[in-house]
Structures are given as structure tokens and as C-alpha cells.
Design a protein around this motif. Structure first.
Motif, short mmCIF file in Angstrom:
data_model
loop_
_atom_site.label_atom_id
_atom_site.label_comp_id
_atom_site.label_asym_id
_atom_site.label_seq_id
_atom_site.Cartn_x
_atom_site.Cartn_y
_atom_site.Cartn_z
N UNK A 120 -58.75 107.10 -42.27
CA UNK A 120 -59.78 106.07 -42.24
C UNK A 120 -59.59 105.15 -41.04
N UNK A 121 -58.36 104.67 -40.85
CA UNK A 121 -58.08 103.74 -39.75
C UNK A 121 -58.26 104.41 -38.39
N UNK A 122 -57.84 105.67 -38.26
CA UNK A 122 -58.00 106.38 -36.99
C UNK A 122 -59.48 106.60 -36.68
N UNK A 123 -60.25 106.99 -37.67
CA UNK A 123 -61.69 107.18 -37.45
C UNK A 123 -62.37 105.87 -37.09
N UNK A 124 -62.06 104.81 -37.81
CA UNK A 124 -62.68 103.52 -37.54
C UNK A 124 -62.35 103.03 -36.13
N UNK A 125 -61.11 103.21 -35.71
CA UNK A 125 -60.70 102.83 -34.35
C UNK A 125 -61.48 103.64 -33.32
N UNK A 126 -61.62 104.93 -33.57
CA UNK A 126 -62.35 105.80 -32.64
C UNK A 126 -63.83 105.39 -32.56
N UNK A 127 -64.41 105.01 -33.71
CA UNK A 127 -65.80 104.57 -33.72
C UNK A 127 -65.97 103.25 -32.97
N UNK A 128 -65.00 102.36 -33.10
CA UNK A 128 -65.04 101.09 -32.37
C UNK A 128 -64.98 101.34 -30.86
N UNK A 138 -70.26 95.18 -31.51
CA UNK A 138 -69.59 95.46 -32.77
C UNK A 138 -70.15 96.76 -33.33
N UNK A 139 -69.45 97.31 -34.30
CA UNK A 139 -69.96 98.51 -34.96
C UNK A 139 -71.23 98.16 -35.74
N UNK A 140 -72.20 99.07 -35.77
CA UNK A 140 -73.43 98.78 -36.52
C UNK A 140 -73.30 99.07 -38.02
N UNK A 141 -72.08 99.05 -38.52
CA UNK A 141 -71.83 99.20 -39.96
C UNK A 141 -70.57 98.43 -40.29
N UNK A 142 -70.39 98.12 -41.59
CA UNK A 142 -69.26 97.31 -42.01
C UNK A 142 -67.98 98.10 -42.21
N UNK A 143 -68.10 99.30 -42.74
CA UNK A 143 -66.92 100.09 -43.06
C UNK A 143 -67.34 101.54 -43.20
#
Length: 152
Positions: A120-128, A138-143
Motif C-alpha cells: 500500500x505504502x509503495x503504491x501510494x508513494x509511486x502515485x504521488x 496533490x493526489x486526486x484521491x484520499x487513499x
């Protein structure tokens, strides 16, 4: 006599105004469920969360036997409000691309041994990183949530 009558009327008038103000500001749980007096009129509640599913991300993984191994992944974007939902839907191709770029051709055993929070953290970092690269502040979603993770 007249002065004391006027004074009593003023006191009664102020008491009625004070009681009315207290009644408007008070929390009447039994009478008005879900409201909190006049104070709630000025509070805005955050929009309720909604979800955008990104299904069937098929990722090729490396296997030691040189036989193809695959990961089938479903991601869910958590959004709040129509504007964020529209932006997140427009960002979906970037999510797909970043997910494949992160995991493609990684060792099967390494990906399989990752915990959900780590992935989860790796994907979120990659999306950021992808959002910044594309000009989003910012990301266009919260989580995000991982709703499916199937190895073959």
C-alpha cells in the motif's frame, strides 16, 4: 410603581431572550436527532467517501524457473465529493501505468512476501511521484485500498 413595572418587564424580556438563545444553541437530542442547535448550521461536514475501482491489473513477475508468473491486482481509489471523483477517474490511466511500472518484472517471491501495508505504502508513494510528474499538486484521491491480489 410605573418604574418597577417597567423594570420587571425588562427583566422578563431579557430572560425570555436568553432562554430562546439557549434553546437555539442547545443540543436537543430527543427532539431533533442529528442536529446540534444553531452551531451546526455553520459547520460543513466532509463529503461521504466513495470508491472508484481499478480492476484487472495484470502484472508479469519474474520466476526463478524462467516460467511466467503473474499478479492480478484490483485497486480501489477512495474519493470524497464529485470534483475529486472526476479528477480521480481522469487520473486512472496514470494509476494503472505507475502500478505496472512499480511491480513489473520484480521477483515473484519478493512481491508475494510483501505485506499489504508495505505494498500500500509503495503504491501510494509511486502515485504521488506520478502526480507530481504530471503537474498535480496533490493526489486526486484520499487513499487507496487493495481489493484483490491473486498470484499465479
Amino acid at each position: 410603581m410605573k418604574k418597577s413595572l417597567i423594570l420587571v418587564l425588562i427583566v422578563i424580556f431579557l430572560a425570555v431572550i436568553g432562554a430562546g438563545g439557549w434553546w437555539l444553541m442547545a443540543d436537543h437530542k430527543a427532539e431533533n436527532k442529528g442536529t446540534q442547535g444553531m452551531g451546526s448550521w455553520f459547520k460543513s461536514k466532509p463529503p461521504q467517501a466513495s470508491f472508484i475501482e481499478i480492476k484487472d491489473l495484470v502484472i508479469t513477475l519474474q520466476a526463478e524457473e524462467n516460467r511466467p508468473r503473474y499478479l492480478l491486482l484490483d485497486i480501489v481509489l477512495v474519493v470524497r465529493g464529485e470534483e475529486q471523483s472526476t479528477q480521480a477517474q481522469a487520473f486512472e490511466p496514470a494509476v494503472r501505468s505507475a502500478t505496472v511500472a512499480l511491480l513489473n518484472n520484480q521477483p515473484f517471491d519478493e512481491v508475494r512476501s510483501r505485506t499489504f501495508p508495505a505494498l500500500h505504502d509503495q503504491l501510494l508513494k509511486r502515485y504521488q511521484d506520478e502526480a507530481k510528474h504530471l503537474g498535480f499538486q496533490t493526489l486526486p484521491f484520499d487513499d487507496i485500498m487493495i481489493s484483490k491480489m491473486v498470484f499465479q
